[in-house]
Motif scaffolding. Structure first.
Motif, PDB file in Angstrom:
ATOM      1  N   ILE A 137       0.756  -1.217   0.103  1.00 34.57           N
ATOM      2  CA  ILE A 137       0.002  -0.069  -0.052  1.00 34.57           C
ATOM      3  C   ILE A 137       0.793   1.179  -0.019  1.00 34.57           C
ATOM      4  O   ILE A 137       0.108   2.363   0.163  1.00 34.57           O
ATOM      5  CB  ILE A 137      -0.976   0.149   1.260  1.00 34.57           C
ATOM      6  N   GLY A 138       2.256   1.170  -0.029  1.00 38.60           N
ATOM      7  CA  GLY A 138       3.036   2.081  -0.191  1.00 38.60           C
ATOM      8  C   GLY A 138       3.644   2.594  -1.520  1.00 38.60           C
ATOM      9  O   GLY A 138       4.239   3.444  -1.622  1.00 38.60           O
ATOM     10  N   SER A 139       3.162   1.693  -2.463  1.00 41.16           N
ATOM     11  CA  SER A 139       3.862   1.808  -3.796  1.00 41.16           C
ATOM     12  C   SER A 139       2.989   2.772  -4.827  1.00 41.16           C
ATOM     13  O   SER A 139       1.674   2.113  -5.184  1.00 41.16           O
ATOM     14  CB  SER A 139       3.946   0.480  -4.471  1.00 41.16           C
ATOM     15  N   LEU A 140       2.852   3.905  -4.572  1.00 45.67           N
ATOM     16  CA  LEU A 140       2.115   5.027  -5.196  1.00 45.67           C
ATOM     17  C   LEU A 140       2.706   5.963  -6.180  1.00 45.67           C
ATOM     18  O   LEU A 140       3.801   6.225  -6.092  1.00 45.67           O
ATOM     19  CB  LEU A 140       1.317   5.909  -3.997  1.00 45.67           C
ATOM     20  N   LYS A 141       1.846   6.518  -7.224  1.00 43.63           N
ATOM     21  CA  LYS A 141       2.548   7.773  -7.903  1.00 43.63           C
ATOM     22  C   LYS A 141       1.552   8.822  -7.943  1.00 43.63           C
ATOM     23  O   LYS A 141       0.201   8.661  -7.878  1.00 43.63           O
ATOM     24  CB  LYS A 141       2.208   6.981  -9.357  1.00 43.63           C
ATOM     25  N   THR A 142       1.862  10.092  -7.573  1.00 38.45           N
ATOM     26  CA  THR A 142       1.292  11.275  -7.186  1.00 38.45           C
ATOM     27  C   THR A 142       0.800  11.688  -8.557  1.00 38.45           C
ATOM     28  O   THR A 142       1.263  11.328  -9.733  1.00 38.45           O
ATOM     29  CB  THR A 142       2.149  12.254  -6.628  1.00 38.45           C
ATOM     30  N   THR A 143      -0.393  12.352  -8.617  1.00 39.87           N
ATOM     31  CA  THR A 143      -0.753  13.189  -9.579  1.00 39.87           C
ATOM     32  C   THR A 143       0.114  14.460 -10.010  1.00 39.87           C
ATOM     33  O   THR A 143       0.771  14.760  -9.182  1.00 39.87           O
ATOM     34  CB  THR A 143      -2.313  13.607  -9.387  1.00 39.87           C
ATOM     35  N   ILE A 157      -2.112   7.222  -7.064  1.00 39.43           N
ATOM     36  CA  ILE A 157      -2.376   6.226  -7.804  1.00 39.43           C
ATOM     37  C   ILE A 157      -1.648   4.972  -7.474  1.00 39.43           C
ATOM     38  O   ILE A 157      -0.231   5.156  -7.421  1.00 39.43           O
ATOM     39  CB  ILE A 157      -2.330   6.501  -9.386  1.00 39.43           C
ATOM     40  N   PRO A 158      -2.452   3.803  -7.248  1.00 36.79           N
ATOM     41  CA  PRO A 158      -1.431   2.600  -6.835  1.00 36.79           C
ATOM     42  C   PRO A 158      -0.562   2.434  -7.981  1.00 36.79           C
ATOM     43  O   PRO A 158      -0.877   2.549  -9.295  1.00 36.79           O
ATOM     44  CB  PRO A 158      -2.449   1.391  -6.816  1.00 36.79           C
ATOM     45  N   MET A 159       0.727   2.073  -7.764  1.00 31.98           N
ATOM     46  CA  MET A 159       1.609   1.534  -8.623  1.00 31.98           C
ATOM     47  C   MET A 159       2.195   0.046  -8.644  1.00 31.98           C
ATOM     48  O   MET A 159       2.892  -0.259  -7.471  1.00 31.98           O
ATOM     49  CB  MET A 159       2.690   2.555  -8.780  1.00 31.98           C
ATOM     50  N   ASP A 160       2.060  -0.670  -9.627  1.00 30.61           N
ATOM     51  CA  ASP A 160       2.528  -2.145  -9.732  1.00 30.61           C
ATOM     52  C   ASP A 160       3.814  -2.128 -10.215  1.00 30.61           C
ATOM     53  O   ASP A 160       3.888  -2.050 -11.292  1.00 30.61           O
ATOM     54  CB  ASP A 160       1.555  -2.874 -10.649  1.00 30.61           C
ATOM     55  N   LEU A 161       4.830  -2.461  -9.222  1.00 35.34           N
ATOM     56  CA  LEU A 161       6.328  -2.385  -9.638  1.00 35.34           C
ATOM     57  C   LEU A 161       6.592  -3.617 -10.481  1.00 35.34           C
ATOM     58  O   LEU A 161       7.788  -3.587 -11.162  1.00 35.34           O
ATOM     59  CB  LEU A 161       7.067  -2.326  -8.317  1.00 35.34           C
ATOM     60  N   MET A 162       5.598  -4.609 -10.548  1.00 35.99           N
ATOM     61  CA  MET A 162       6.048  -6.045 -11.104  1.00 35.99           C
ATOM     62  C   MET A 162       5.331  -5.865 -12.425  1.00 35.99           C
ATOM     63  O   MET A 162       5.674  -6.606 -13.121  1.00 35.99           O
ATOM     64  CB  MET A 162       5.529  -7.104 -10.265  1.00 35.99           C
ATOM     65  N   ALA A 163       4.705  -4.652 -12.711  1.00 35.27           N
ATOM     66  CA  ALA A 163       3.851  -4.813 -14.090  1.00 35.27           C
ATOM     67  C   ALA A 163       4.791  -4.464 -15.148  1.00 35.27           C
ATOM     68  O   ALA A 163       4.306  -5.054 -16.484  1.00 35.27           O
ATOM     69  CB  ALA A 163       2.482  -4.011 -14.052  1.00 35.27           C
ATOM     70  N   SER A 164       5.669  -3.817 -15.101  1.00 30.55           N
ATOM     71  CA  SER A 164       6.499  -3.476 -16.371  1.00 30.55           C
ATOM     72  C   SER A 164       7.899  -3.072 -15.865  1.00 30.55           C
ATOM     73  O   SER A 164       8.199  -2.971 -14.908  1.00 30.55           O
ATOM     74  CB  SER A 164       5.823  -1.990 -16.857  1.00 30.55           C
ATOM     75  N   GLU A 165       8.821  -3.310 -16.905  1.00 30.03           N
ATOM     76  CA  GLU A 165      10.362  -3.053 -16.756  1.00 30.03           C
ATOM     77  C   GLU A 165      10.747  -1.729 -17.287  1.00 30.03           C
ATOM     78  O   GLU A 165      11.914  -1.331 -17.248  1.00 30.03           O
ATOM     79  CB  GLU A 165      11.213  -4.187 -17.328  1.00 30.03           C
ATOM     80  N   GLY A 166       9.746  -0.952 -17.688  1.00 29.78           N
ATOM     81  CA  GLY A 166       9.828   0.403 -18.316  1.00 29.78           C
ATOM     82  C   GLY A 166       9.886   1.545 -17.175  1.00 29.78           C
ATOM     83  O   GLY A 166       9.746   1.136 -15.976  1.00 29.78           O
ATOM     84  N   SER A 167       9.756   2.651 -17.531  1.00 31.91           N
ATOM     85  CA  SER A 167       9.816   3.558 -16.650  1.00 31.91           C
ATOM     86  C   SER A 167       8.386   3.872 -15.922  1.00 31.91           C
ATOM     87  O   SER A 167       7.439   3.419 -16.295  1.00 31.91           O
ATOM     88  CB  SER A 167      10.210   5.081 -17.343  1.00 31.91           C
ATOM     89  N   GLU A 171       1.701   3.259 -18.202  1.00 31.28           N
ATOM     90  CA  GLU A 171       0.295   3.267 -17.497  1.00 31.28           C
ATOM     91  C   GLU A 171      -0.048   1.561 -17.215  1.00 31.28           C
ATOM     92  O   GLU A 171      -1.161   1.669 -16.284  1.00 31.28           O
ATOM     93  CB  GLU A 171      -0.741   3.684 -18.653  1.00 31.28           C
ATOM     94  N   SER A 172       0.532   0.711 -17.786  1.00 30.40           N
ATOM     95  CA  SER A 172       0.078  -0.549 -17.451  1.00 30.40           C
ATOM     96  C   SER A 172       0.439  -0.774 -16.085  1.00 30.40           C
ATOM     97  O   SER A 172      -0.086  -2.088 -15.481  1.00 30.40           O
ATOM     98  CB  SER A 172       0.875  -1.690 -18.262  1.00 30.40           C
ATOM     99  N   ALA A 173       1.382  -0.057 -15.383  1.00 30.17           N
ATOM    100  CA  ALA A 173       1.517  -0.391 -14.075  1.00 30.17           C
ATOM    101  C   ALA A 173       0.694   0.625 -12.868  1.00 30.17           C
ATOM    102  O   ALA A 173       1.050   0.474 -11.712  1.00 30.17           O
ATOM    103  CB  ALA A 173       3.037   0.030 -13.617  1.00 30.17           C
ATOM    104  N   ASN A 174      -0.127   1.141 -13.456  1.00 29.54           N
ATOM    105  CA  ASN A 174      -1.048   2.070 -12.854  1.00 29.54           C
ATOM    106  C   ASN A 174      -2.382   1.291 -11.883  1.00 29.54           C
ATOM    107  O   ASN A 174      -3.521   1.462 -12.623  1.00 29.54           O
ATOM    108  CB  ASN A 174      -1.576   3.204 -13.439  1.00 29.54           C
ATOM    109  N   LYS A 175      -1.947   0.371 -11.205  1.00 32.12           N
ATOM    110  CA  LYS A 175      -2.913  -0.390 -10.697  1.00 32.12           C
ATOM    111  C   LYS A 175      -2.257  -1.521  -9.360  1.00 32.12           C
ATOM    112  O   LYS A 175      -1.221  -1.260  -9.220  1.00 32.12           O
ATOM    113  CB  LYS A 175      -3.329  -1.703 -11.762  1.00 32.12           C
TER     114      LYS A 175
END
Length: 290
Positions: A137-143, A157-167, A171-175
């Motif tokens: 619950i601490g992996s977040l992206k600010t607006t 916004i929640p940020m899934d660090l395992m969703a992408s190896e990109g920067s 947007e696929s990591a915004n979950k």
């Protein structure tokens, strides 16, 4: 001449007998090693001494090993290898302790357990949550806000660090990323929940991050956003490492307080949780033997 020959034969016989005995001992040691090697240990983690040492005292034939800041209590429960790990607090400590334990001991399963703060107002101090799901619950992206526009954590916004190896702009990591508890460990935990009499045992979602929330509105926001039952500082990082190594994982957390309904902190919850987890481990060992 005859006496010399008899002495020689006696020496050869003695040496032969010793070799047979040594061979027998070596075979016995080899068999023991093979048996022990076939039993991959169960690892029980607790962040603080109060959350680990009670369980360690319940094991037989305990040997203590240390690596860095981490302490491993290697013992047996019902003749099965169990290792209690005192990981230290926080996501980094628990992740490092988990990776180290997996590399050193090749466990069959990991249970991360300890105390937590309540997010669900229907749960009370001494209730236990089985982590059907665990999330960071601490992996977040600010607006995006410019200088002078202020801060608004409710828009993060929640940020899934395992969703992408990109920067971070991917947007696929915004979950939200959920790690699901192992089915066999959950089955063992549910099978013995009636043995626990100090509160309820329920399945739920454990939220982890390196922060301590005491703002009730913030707790409610996280509860609504992630569906969290409790918060603590370790389980999600352990779940992430366990998944990377394909090791069965389950988080088990007891409520030591709950700001949402006035439940005040009780340190006795740490020991109560270890008593329940002890029953879970016994059940899991029994299931494996069957």
């Amino acid at each position: 001449m005859k006496k010399k020959m008899l002495k020689k034969f006696a020496s050869v016989a003695a040496i032969s007998g010793m070799l047979v005995m040594l061979a027998g001992c070596n075979a016995s040691l080899l068999n023991e090693t093979e048996v022990e090697g076939a039993q991959r240990p169960i690892i029980i983690q607790g962040p603080m001494p109060i959350e680990a040492e009670d369980f360690a005292k319940k094991l037989d034939k305990v040997k203590v090993e240390k690596s860095g800041n981490f302490v491993f209590y290697k013992g047996q429960l019902n003749n099965y290898p169990v290792i209690v790990t005192k990981t230290g607090k926080g996501m980094e400590n628990s992740a490092a302790a988990t990776a180290l334990a997996i590399e050193k001991y090749n466990p069959i399963a990991i249970i991360n357990q300890g105390t937590s703060g309540g997010h669900d107002p229907s749960l009370n101090v001494f209730d236990i949550v089985l982590g059907k799901r665990t999330t960071n619950i601490g992996s977040l992206k600010t607006t995006n806000m410019d200088e002078g526009q202020g801060i608004d954590p409710t828009t993060w916004i929640p940020m899934d660090l395992m969703a992408s190896e990109g920067s971070g702009s991917d947007e696929s990591a915004n979950k939200v990323r959920y790690y699901y508890g192992d089915e066999d460990l959950l089955a063992a935990a549910n099978a013995v929940k009636d043995t626990y009499t100090k509160g309820k045992v329920v399945e739920g979602t454990i939220g982890s991050a390196d922060f301590w929330n005491s703002e009730v509105d913030r707790i409610k926001w996280i509860h609504e956003k992630y569906g969290t039952s409790v918060e603590e500082m370790e389980a999600a990082s352990v779940a992430q490492i366990a998944e990377a190594y394909d090791v069965a994982f389950l988080g088990i957390r007891i409520l030591s307080n709950n700001k949402t309904n006035g439940g005040t902190y009780n340190p006795g919850t740490a020991a109560a949780n270890q008593e329940y987890v002890f029953e879970v481990v016994k059940e899991y060992i029994s299931m494996m033997k069957k």
